[in-house]
Design a protein around this motif. Structure first.
Motif, PDB file in Angstrom:
ATOM      1  N   GLU A 285      85.084  54.400  83.187  1.00 31.86           N
ATOM      2  CA  GLU A 285      84.006  53.539  82.695  1.00 31.86           C
ATOM      3  C   GLU A 285      83.018  54.402  81.914  1.00 31.86           C
ATOM      4  OE1 GLU A 285      83.038  50.395  82.685  1.00 31.86           O
ATOM      5  OE2 GLU A 285      84.555  49.393  83.915  1.00 31.86           O
TER       6      GLU A 285
ATOM      7  N   GLU B  21      84.318  46.465  74.439  1.00 27.94           N
ATOM      8  CA  GLU B  21      84.143  47.848  74.893  1.00 27.94           C
ATOM      9  C   GLU B  21      84.698  48.774  73.809  1.00 27.94           C
ATOM     10  OE1 GLU B  21      85.952  47.765  78.771  1.00 27.94           O
ATOM     11  OE2 GLU B  21      84.520  46.261  79.504  1.00 27.94           O
TER      12      GLU B  21
ATOM     13  N   THR C  75      80.474  56.388  71.675  1.00 33.88           N
ATOM     14  CA  THR C  75      81.317  57.274  72.456  1.00 33.88           C
ATOM     15  C   THR C  75      80.476  58.421  73.009  1.00 33.88           C
ATOM     16  OG1 THR C  75      81.882  58.801  70.660  1.00 33.88           O
ATOM     17  CG2 THR C  75      83.239  56.814  70.879  1.00 33.88           C
TER      18      THR C  75
ATOM     19  N   GLY D 151      93.176  51.453  75.937  1.00 33.05           N
ATOM     20  CA  GLY D 151      91.801  51.203  75.537  1.00 33.05           C
ATOM     21  C   GLY D 151      91.617  49.739  75.162  1.00 33.05           C
TER      22      GLY D 151
ATOM     23  N   SER E 194      85.856  52.483  74.137  1.00 31.71           N
ATOM     24  CA  SER E 194      87.095  52.796  74.857  1.00 31.71           C
ATOM     25  C   SER E 194      88.255  53.003  73.892  1.00 31.71           C
ATOM     26  CB  SER E 194      87.424  51.683  75.858  1.00 31.71           C
ATOM     27  OG  SER E 194      87.765  50.470  75.201  1.00 31.71           O
TER      28      SER E 194
ATOM     29  N   THR F 219      90.625  54.567  86.259  1.00 38.29           N
ATOM     30  CA  THR F 219      89.817  53.704  85.396  1.00 38.29           C
ATOM     31  C   THR F 219      88.552  54.449  85.006  1.00 38.29           C
ATOM     32  OG1 THR F 219      90.664  51.701  86.458  1.00 38.29           O
ATOM     33  CG2 THR F 219      88.627  51.490  85.197  1.00 38.29           C
TER      34      THR F 219
ATOM     35  N   ILE G  33      90.754  52.930  79.956  1.00 36.91           N
ATOM     36  CA  ILE G  33      89.405  53.292  79.518  1.00 36.91           C
ATOM     37  C   ILE G  33      88.582  52.029  79.292  1.00 36.91           C
ATOM     38  CG2 ILE G  33      88.058  54.667  77.894  1.00 36.91           C
ATOM     39  CD1 ILE G  33      90.659  56.081  77.104  1.00 36.91           C
ATOM     40  N   HIS G  34      87.416  51.991  79.929  1.00 37.56           N
ATOM     41  CA  HIS G  34      86.496  50.848  79.843  1.00 37.56           C
ATOM     42  C   HIS G  34      85.088  51.352  79.518  1.00 37.56           C
ATOM     43  CE1 HIS G  34      89.026  47.553  81.702  1.00 37.56           C
ATOM     44  NE2 HIS G  34      89.710  48.616  82.096  1.00 37.56           N
ATOM     45  N   ALA G  35      84.131  50.459  79.564  1.00 39.11           N
ATOM     46  CA  ALA G  35      82.699  50.749  79.434  1.00 39.11           C
ATOM     47  C   ALA G  35      81.976  49.489  79.953  1.00 39.11           C
ATOM     48  CB  ALA G  35      82.332  51.034  77.970  1.00 39.11           C
TER      49      ALA G  35
END
Length: 283
Positions: free
Chosen positions: A243, A83, A250, A77, A86, A241, A193-195
């Motif tokens: 996103e 982000e 969250t 994360g 994440s 991955t 884990i991204h965003a």
């Protein structure tokens, strides 16, 4: 008397310093991260590694390891410090890894690194890049990095400072730490884990998952120095991955759990229902 006072002051300073270290990361994480209760953070029992960020922040890790290990999965994360969601999801998933009771899933050694970029995460405001201004997800040693990374940054991103790949691959202590962990841990799967794009990406061998929770597969391509390019394409380790839809919030707890269950289901189907018998035993 003066000597006694001096010794007392030194001792007090030592206790303060060691107390701050012993307190662990939860003060910072609970203050900074969305949907993170102190009880959940403390239950994660994060362990300090020997690695440090550019600013000297500890890089924290947690293993959930059964006695009979057949597969290793690395979950990451906050490669990008802004982000925040994440890192929260990675911490929630530690609890789910401990609670999972499906027989085949008990053969998985999970290794969680919930905040690879603590300097970016703890900055005010949070920053995508690390304290040296480097995008850690462009700093891995993909083939022809020296030829391609700077050109891509200049031509495709128009020298976006949020995507600066650095002066050379693995120039940053955080990316070096992850690179070393990949060599030591030898994961069969990496989950990063991204965003905030709200999609699911995949690089590497195997059939990708079609969805995790409400996130559907949308492969966006590879970039010079990215983890998906390095791990999935170059090293042949599947990289999922994730996103998340929002960098500051969250998903609901039920949705995070559904994403976790979908990941486990895909892993089971990808390897087959006899996974514990089909994978080689590892130390």
């Amino acid at each position: 008397m003066r000597l006694t006072c001096t010794v007392a002051l030194l001792a007090a300073s030592f206790l303060i310093a060691t107390g701050a270290q012993a307190a662990g990361p939860c003060d910072d994480f609970v203050r900074k991260l969305p949907n993170l209760r102190r009880s959940l953070c403390e239950a994660a029992q994060l362990q300090a590694t020997a690695a440090r960020s550019v600013k000297g922040q500890t890089l924290w890790m947690r293993d959930v390891k059964p006695e009979d290990v057949r597969q290793r999965v690395l979950v990451l994360g906050a490669i990008h410090g802004d982000e925040l969601s994440s890192a929260s999801v990675a911490l929630h998933w530690i609890r789910l890894a401990e609670e999972t009771t499906a027989p085949w899933s008990q053969a998985i050694h999970w290794r969680f690194i919930p905040a690879l970029n603590p300097d970016g995460l703890l900055a005010s405001p949070p920053r995508r890049v690390n304290a040296n201004g480097v995008d850690l997800n462009r700093n891995f040693p993909t083939p022809f990095w020296e030829r391609d990374a700077k050109v891509y940054w200049e031509k495709r991103t128009r020298k976006d400072p949020r995507r600066w790949p650095g002066t050379k691959p693995l120039s940053e202590p955080e990316s070096r730490f992850l690179h070393q962990e990949m060599q030591r841990f030898k994961p069969h799967l990496i989950v990063s884990i991204h965003a905030p794009y709200g999609v699911l990406d995949f690089d590497g061998p195997s059939v990708p998952p079609s969805k995790l929770g409400r996130l559907y597969l949308d492969q966006v391509g590879i970039f010079p120095g990215s983890l998906g390019n390095y791990g999935g394409v170059h090293k042949g380790v599947p990289v999922v991955t994730i996103e998340l839809p929002n960098a500051m919030r969250t998903p609901l707890d039920a949705e995070m759990r559904q994403m976790w269950l979908d990941l486990l289901r895909w892993m089971s189907e990808r390897i087959g229902p006899g996974m514990p018998d089909r994978l080689p035993r590892v130390p």
